[in-house]
Design a protein around this motif. Sequence first.
Motif, PDB file in Angstrom:
ATOM      1  N   UNK A 221       0.841  -1.195   0.000  1.00  0.00           N
ATOM      2  CA  UNK A 221       0.000   0.000   0.000  1.00  0.00           C
ATOM      3  C   UNK A 221       0.876   1.244   0.000  1.00  0.00           C
ATOM      4  N   UNK A 222       1.691   1.382  -1.008  1.00  0.00           N
ATOM      5  CA  UNK A 222       2.613   2.506  -1.061  1.00  0.00           C
ATOM      6  C   UNK A 222       3.956   2.139  -0.464  1.00  0.00           C
ATOM      7  N   UNK A 223       4.794   3.151  -0.290  1.00  0.00           N
ATOM      8  CA  UNK A 223       6.145   2.899   0.181  1.00  0.00           C
ATOM      9  C   UNK A 223       6.259   2.676   1.671  1.00  0.00           C
ATOM     10  N   UNK A 224       5.219   3.039   2.444  1.00  0.00           N
ATOM     11  CA  UNK A 224       5.324   2.954   3.904  1.00  0.00           C
ATOM     12  C   UNK A 224       4.242   2.106   4.547  1.00  0.00           C
ATOM     13  N   UNK A 225       3.374   1.502   3.766  1.00  0.00           N
ATOM     14  CA  UNK A 225       2.287   0.703   4.332  1.00  0.00           C
ATOM     15  C   UNK A 225       2.190  -0.618   3.587  1.00  0.00           C
ATOM     16  N   UNK A 226       1.725  -1.641   4.292  1.00  0.00           N
ATOM     17  CA  UNK A 226       1.446  -2.912   3.644  1.00  0.00           C
ATOM     18  C   UNK A 226       0.447  -3.695   4.485  1.00  0.00           C
ATOM     19  N   UNK A 227      -0.198  -4.642   3.833  1.00  0.00           N
ATOM     20  CA  UNK A 227      -1.203  -5.491   4.463  1.00  0.00           C
ATOM     21  C   UNK A 227      -0.959  -6.920   4.006  1.00  0.00           C
ATOM     22  N   UNK A 228      -0.896  -7.830   4.959  1.00  0.00           N
ATOM     23  CA  UNK A 228      -0.748  -9.249   4.650  1.00  0.00           C
ATOM     24  C   UNK A 228      -2.028  -9.966   5.064  1.00  0.00           C
ATOM     25  N   UNK A 229      -2.676 -10.582   4.093  1.00  0.00           N
ATOM     26  CA  UNK A 229      -3.914 -11.323   4.313  1.00  0.00           C
ATOM     27  C   UNK A 229      -3.591 -12.811   4.230  1.00  0.00           C
ATOM     28  N   UNK A 230      -3.862 -13.539   5.310  1.00  0.00           N
ATOM     29  CA  UNK A 230      -3.517 -14.958   5.375  1.00  0.00           C
ATOM     30  C   UNK A 230      -4.740 -15.779   5.765  1.00  0.00           C
ATOM     31  N   UNK A 231      -5.428 -16.370   4.802  1.00  0.00           N
ATOM     32  CA  UNK A 231      -6.504 -17.306   5.156  1.00  0.00           C
ATOM     33  C   UNK A 231      -5.918 -18.635   5.644  1.00  0.00           C
ATOM     34  N   UNK A 232      -6.440 -19.148   6.750  1.00  0.00           N
ATOM     35  CA  UNK A 232      -6.138 -20.488   7.233  1.00  0.00           C
ATOM     36  C   UNK A 232      -7.326 -21.372   6.857  1.00  0.00           C
ATOM     37  N   UNK A 233      -7.100 -22.320   6.005  1.00  0.00           N
ATOM     38  CA  UNK A 233      -8.165 -23.220   5.575  1.00  0.00           C
ATOM     39  C   UNK A 233      -7.815 -24.613   6.077  1.00  0.00           C
ATOM     40  N   UNK A 234      -8.582 -25.107   7.057  1.00  0.00           N
ATOM     41  CA  UNK A 234      -8.306 -26.401   7.671  1.00  0.00           C
ATOM     42  C   UNK A 234      -9.585 -27.213   7.750  1.00  0.00           C
ATOM     43  N   UNK A 235      -9.423 -28.507   7.966  1.00  0.00           N
ATOM     44  CA  UNK A 235     -10.587 -29.390   8.043  1.00  0.00           C
ATOM     45  C   UNK A 235     -11.421 -29.132   9.282  1.00  0.00           C
ATOM     46  N   UNK A 236     -10.803 -28.589  10.345  1.00  0.00           N
ATOM     47  CA  UNK A 236     -11.537 -28.370  11.579  1.00  0.00           C
ATOM     48  C   UNK A 236     -11.706 -26.923  11.959  1.00  0.00           C
ATOM     49  N   UNK A 237     -11.220 -25.993  11.151  1.00  0.00           N
ATOM     50  CA  UNK A 237     -11.305 -24.584  11.524  1.00  0.00           C
ATOM     51  C   UNK A 237     -11.030 -23.712  10.316  1.00  0.00           C
TER      52      UNK A 237
END
Length: 705
Positions: A221-237
């Motif tokens: 998100x530009x030179x000074x910002x960022x976002x990390x999106x991490x989906x956890x896809x599991x059989x129980x959660x």
Amino acid sequence: MIRRLLAALMGLMPAMTPLPLAAQGLAQLVADSVTVTAQEVLVARGNVEAFYDGTRLSASAITYDRAADRLSVTGPILITTPDGEVFTAEAAEIDPRLEAGLLRGARLVLDRQLQVSAARIDRTGTGLTALTRTAATSCRVCGTEAPLWEIRAARVVHDEIGQQLYFDDATFRVAGVPVFWLPRMRLPDPTLDRASGLLVPQLFSSDTLGFGLKLPYFIRLGGRRDLTVTPWIATGARNLELRYRQAFRSGWTQIETHLAEDDGAVSPRYALFAEGAFALPRDIRLEFDLEAVSDEAFLLDYDLSDQDRLDSSLRAYRLRDDGYALAEIAYYESLREDESSASLPPLVARVEREAVLRPAPLGGRLRLRADADALWRDGDPGDPEATRDVTRGGVSGDWYGDVIIGPGLQFTTELRGRLDAYAIDDDPEFDDTVLRAAQSAGVTLRWPLLRRSDDGTAQIIEPVASLAGVATQGGDVPNEDSRLAEFDAASLFALDRLPGEDLQETGLNAGLGLRWSLLGADGRSLSVLGGRLLRDEALQGIDDITGLTSTRSDWLISTRLDLGQDLGLEASTTFDDDFGISTAEARLGFDRESFDFTAAYLWLEEGPAEDQPRISEIAFDTVLNLGPRWSLSAEARYDIAADAPVRAEIGAGWRNECVTVDLSASRRYTDTDDVDPSTSFGLSVNLAGFSTGQTAMPAARSCEG
């Protein structure tokens, strides 16, 4: 070898320097022979090298046609650009600036990591390079043998300005076998520091969550910002992890959230972690830390942390050579099964200001301090310890000075005075307001005796004796500070050995000790300290397991071994006259290029109360590098008193020039009403050449043999 400057042929070939010389410099040509035909065609043969504006070209022969303003190059060809790109080709048609043209049977190498082979490479001179019928890999390629992995594509476009690679009709292959196909794909080239895109996926499996996959996606998100999106896809959660980071001109902040849904869970579960720091005017630094979870088991179920207490705080402080100032408010939440947050207490505020005068008016060092703290509880009204609120304010001053007298005797004097006022609410055992005062004075005498050997080794024997007296006036107050005082080499001769301000030592006490040190000429050393503390009256208000409560304290033995950067050992133990051990701890560190090992041991004897069981634990952490490719790691924590493991983890890693593989297995043995023991497995595979900020690694194998 004949060196000629193309600038000398300006009258014949003006196209070779179309821009001012001050802007680009002169083009140069090196060859075994250079000839000019009657048709104004320049021909260079034999070990040809051309240089223009930072670009270097090596070839067998170069032909320059003035009428067409084109260079025809005969291979093998090697082109290197100022941006670190490397081209190899069999034949080429390019412009005299060495910027645009056509290369056949070519290969592009980026940052000495990623190589892209193509039947044809078209350079436009505008920052875009198109490659046709390509194979991209960072693995060693030996003849017609398939590399460990590669990406085959009908077309690849390299954006030099955007530092991106765009693949059309791409097929990912492992050992020549197609694994999956994508019509379009964009990946960062290895010269890019930060880029939006998919990070290294991770496979995991645990008894709590089942089998799953983490798919982190990084968004710039530009030179000074960022976002990390991490989906956890599991059989129980299912879990959505979001991590936001931003850098400011005067600070930074990071926010991490988890939104999870488990099979069988009544409502969604969550965790929130935020922290940051900012530099304010007048050397003030502002820091904040926020921690919150939906339930006590969330952190352990998702293997995020082993912490059993959460603390959120807002802190402002200023550090200078002449003192410091601090203001802080903190909120505590207990995740322990047998502890309520109301008893901690949950809300604590503190203000401190300290000034140091060095040298003081009478010499030495004078320290002046003013501080105040307050704590609030909102527990069960029937339990005074769960509802008691305390506010305290105080001022103090201490003077410290030392002098060398006689035959090397070091004489140290310390004086201290303190005045505190307390306001106590919701506890009938104590007065609502209490005023207390304390005065302390102490002297310490040291006499180091040195003997040096011919080989440079030195031995030091240092007898140490201290005498201190403390007088207090005022009423009783509750001890809201820690009940576990430290008895070690630093506190044996200290004027005050108790944490905080609520509990004060009284009467006379004397510390007696003897230190022996061995200092080697190579910098290695061994030091052993033994001693004990004598009092005129027993110390009340702290646990007996500290070894400090009786008129004759336990014996203290402290050892420190330093063998340079390779090995270090610290050990300390306290025991009574019957050699009954009350406390023992040891820390070992061993650090080599191929082997790293740390270990710690702790022993605390059983306290008088039922909730003070014996503590005896050992923990270690080790990493073993088996050459440049393989690494093994292990860590464990074992409760000796309970004869049960607490946590164990092993891992293995393998790396070559084009791939990194990490495999781990861990077992958590925590067993409470909310948390069950769990075993977890993890697997991650990282392809070199597309990872930003990664350095190239030598090839794992040779093409010979």
